[in-house]
Write an enzyme that holds these catalytic residues in place. Structure first.
Site, short mmCIF file in Angstrom:
data_model
loop_
_atom_site.label_atom_id
_atom_site.label_comp_id
_atom_site.label_asym_id
_atom_site.label_seq_id
_atom_site.Cartn_x
_atom_site.Cartn_y
_atom_site.Cartn_z
N ASP A 353 -33.83 37.45 -12.48
CA ASP A 353 -33.73 38.76 -13.11
C ASP A 353 -33.53 39.79 -11.99
O ASP A 353 -33.72 39.48 -10.81
CB ASP A 353 -35.02 39.02 -13.89
CG ASP A 353 -35.04 40.38 -14.55
OD1 ASP A 353 -34.00 40.79 -15.07
OD2 ASP A 353 -36.09 41.04 -14.51
N ASP A 545 -39.96 38.76 -14.24
CA ASP A 545 -41.19 39.53 -14.08
C ASP A 545 -42.26 39.13 -15.09
O ASP A 545 -43.33 39.72 -15.10
CB ASP A 545 -40.91 41.03 -14.14
CG ASP A 545 -40.31 41.46 -15.48
OD1 ASP A 545 -40.34 40.66 -16.43
OD2 ASP A 545 -39.81 42.59 -15.57
#
Length: 652
Positions: A353, A545
């Site tokens: 990400d 995350d």
């Protein structure tokens, strides 16, 4: 499926460590108990050496017959009786073919054929090997328990106009807790004091103190370094970061690697086969050898039994994985099980990400461009307007130096989807996007069309005054992380982000990532990763995350969560947690996994290789009990020392 709670006392390594055989006490710090642990082996060693000296030098003519047998029996009992006791317990539980049974039969057989010194020696060296194994297991446990020591044992809670000491588990959410200098934060919370400095090494593996401002999060297990502080609790202890981490570490050893599971199954098949081969080696030659001597062939069979003991494999392999888990924990990397140490070694595709993984996830001013205004005055006009907004971009702008007290905004109103309009010190000011400028007939420079980051435009008194570029800042080690991942042999690195594609492409280009896609929803990321996983040769690690990336973390071959310390979702879904929020730790996790696997396979090769050679020599009558002792206990010790190396390695 709910995982079984596993306490460190129940780790399988300890089951085979011999701790229960030789009276190891519970207090590792007690020299008296440690000395008692070694007393049986010391006594047997002295008796054996004296007995061999009496045999060799013939200094005592009466040292023969029953006196000699009794001497060696007394030497044998301190080290042999605990082993035979465990062997008998195993038999009663239906488990015949254990190392205890093998060593008991082999050494008693040596006594039957009159090889008393060798019978004592085999059991003595086995006992010494068990003591070394026990010491190695304790060392591995201490490395893991170094993390467990951060568990706070008291909390000073403000109740009834006074601070009272209670167990952290008794503290409720929203209570005020005082923490003195040098004490551990007992529960997760927010800082009520102006600021605080904390040692978070036990949680993150980083020795650098962390400075926290009022209103920011503090985590249980951190050590207060500077002044008395107060916090307001936001979680109960059982839900706190440290409790979750401790639970994860304690449960990590429950998830066995495929190698461990294979060796266990193999040992259960391998040991009885060798026992029956030893029986055959004793009696079958009678039908094929002209000068058959029962005593000689029984001796060979006893050697065969000693060599067949699988303790080198059963001990050193789980100890190797345990060492890998401990080494990772010391580096702020938490694997949820030994199986993921193995999986990490197979990864050849890394998908990551952007926001919160390689960037800090915080807006910062990247560039200020003012036209016909000095930068300071330009920013004062902008800040006076943005002070009225709660948007994250407004927060980033307000961090620019000090706002001019003489610049005051009035009549500020929001233009939906475009920005703000108002008056600053009597001048009409517009703050927002290009659409806001165009709708008010403000001419915008063409150079702004090529800017992919978020841009805040400003006009003063109907004239374009400049713009500010706001961008998410790369983490300090982001570039180094990509370099290290490539250096580890992984060339396929892909970035998937929910941020707009133009920004994603720019960040990817800046970091040297050749494949990137932006504007993706969580389900789009999942679809992209599943496509990669559908390709036979791909072993995919996804790094996110831990919040909006939860579906992909769960679905990928190895899910790695960044900044898992504050993310409940990361703890639940990811296979590996990078506690320091540093992407450079990804390559370190790969190195630790590979080093662990390398040492485990070194131990397997060493154990099988030496045992195979000595088994063949023993069957041919070319090896004695002494070679058998080396093939069993000696190899086990070498394998253990090799496994312990993991706990002393450093990774950069």
């Amino acid at each position: 499926m709910k995982k079984k709670k596993l306490n460190l006392r129940d780790i399988d390594v300890e089951k085979h460590s011999g701790q229960h055989l030789h009276g190891a006490g519970h207090n590792n710090n007690s020299k008296k108990i440690n000395f008692r642990t070694y007393l049986p082996a010391i006594f047997s060693f002295v008796m054996l050496i004296v007995g061999i000296a009496l045999d060799y030098f013939n200094a005592f003519p009466h040292f023969s017959g029953w006196i000699r047998i009794l001497w060696y029996v007394i030497a044998y009992i301190p080290v042999g009786f605990p082993v035979m006791t465990e062997g008998w317990k195993s038999i009663k539980n239906g488990d015949f073919f254990t190392e205890f049974f093998l060593m008991s039969i082999a050494t008693l057989g040596a006594f039957v054929i009159g090889e008393y010194p060798e019978g004592v020696a085999v059991m003595l060296f086995y006992a010494v090997g068990e003591l070394f194994q026990n010491a190695a297991v304790k060392k591995a446990k201490r490395n893991i328990k170094a993390l467990l020591d951060v568990r706070p044992n008291e909390a000073l809670v403000y109740r009834e106009n006074n601070y009272i000491s209670v167990n952290p588990e008794m503290v409720e959410i929203g209570e005020k807790v005082q923490v003195r200098v040098g004490e551990k934060i007992p529960l997760d919370g927010t800082l009520l004091s102006k600021k605080g400095s904390f040692n978070t090494a036990a949680l993150t593996g980083e020795s650098k103190p962390d400075t926290i401002a009022k209103g920011e999060k503090v985590f249980a297990g951190s050590i207060n370094l500077d002044g008395v502080i107060e916090i307001e609790t936001t979680k109960k202890f059982k839900d706190s970061s440290i409790a979750r981490i401790l639970d994860m570490v304690e449960n990590a050893t429950a998830r066995k690697s495929k190698t461990e599971l294979f060796i266990r199954k193999f040992a259960r098949i391998y040991t009885p086969i060798v026992v029956f081969l030893a029986i055959g080696l004793t009696f079958l030659p009678y039908f094929f050898v002209d000068d058959y001597v029962f005593r000689d062939w029984l001796y060979r069979a006893l050697i065969f039994l000693v060599i067949s003991c699988p303790c080198a494999l059963v001990i050193s392999i789980p100890l190797g994985y345990f060492g890998g888990l401990g080494a990772a924990s010391k580096n702020g990397i938490l694997f949820k099980g030994a199986s993921f140490l193995d999986e990490m070694t197979k990864v050849n595709t890394v998908v990551m990400d952007k926001t919160g993984t390689v960037t800090k996830g915080v807006f910062k001013i990247k560039e200020i461009k003012s036209i016909d205004w000095g930068e300071t005055d330009f920013m004062k006009y902008l800040m006076a307007m943005e002070e009225q907004s709660t948007h994250p971009i407004a927060k980033a702008i307000m961090e620019y130096k000090d706002k001019g007290e003489d610049f005051q905004a009035s009549n500020v109103s929001e233009v939906a989807g475009k920005g703000l309009k108002g008056t600053v010190n009597g001048k009409a000011v517009l703050v927002g996007n290009k659409a806001l400028m165009i709708s008010n007939n403000i001419e915008v420079p063409s150079e702004t069309d090529t800017i992919v980051e978020s841009i805040v435009m400003v006009s003063i008194e109907g004239k374009f005054a400049g713009y500010v570029i706001i961008a998410d800042e790369l983490k300090d080690d982001a570039h180094e992380a990509i370099k290290q991942i490539r250096d580890s042999g992984i060339s396929k690195i892909i970035m998937l982000s929910g941020d707009k594609d133009s920004i994603t492409q720019q960040v990817a280009k800046e970091m040297g990532i050749h494949t990137a896609k932006g504007g993706l929803l969580p389900e789009d990321k999942l679809e992209e990763v599943e496509k990669l996983m559908s390709e036979t040769d791909n072993k995919v690690a996804f790094i996110g995350d831990g919040i909006n990336d939860a579906p992909v973390l769960a679905a990928s071959d190895v899910g790695i969560a960044m900044g898992g310390l504050g993310s409940d979702v990361a703890i639940e879904t990811a296979d590996v947690i990078i506690q320091t929020d540093q992407p450079s730790k990804i390559a370190r996790a790969i190195k630790i996994g590979r080093s662990t696997r390398s040492i485990v396979w070194q131990n397997i090769g060493l154990a099988f290789g030496v045992k195979a050679v000595v088994l063949i020599l023993g069957a041919g009558g070319l090896a004695t009990m002494w070679e058998a002792v080396f093939a069993d206990v000696g190899v086990a010790l070498l394998a253990i020392f090799n496994a312990v190396r993991l706990q002393k390695m450093t990774w950069k």
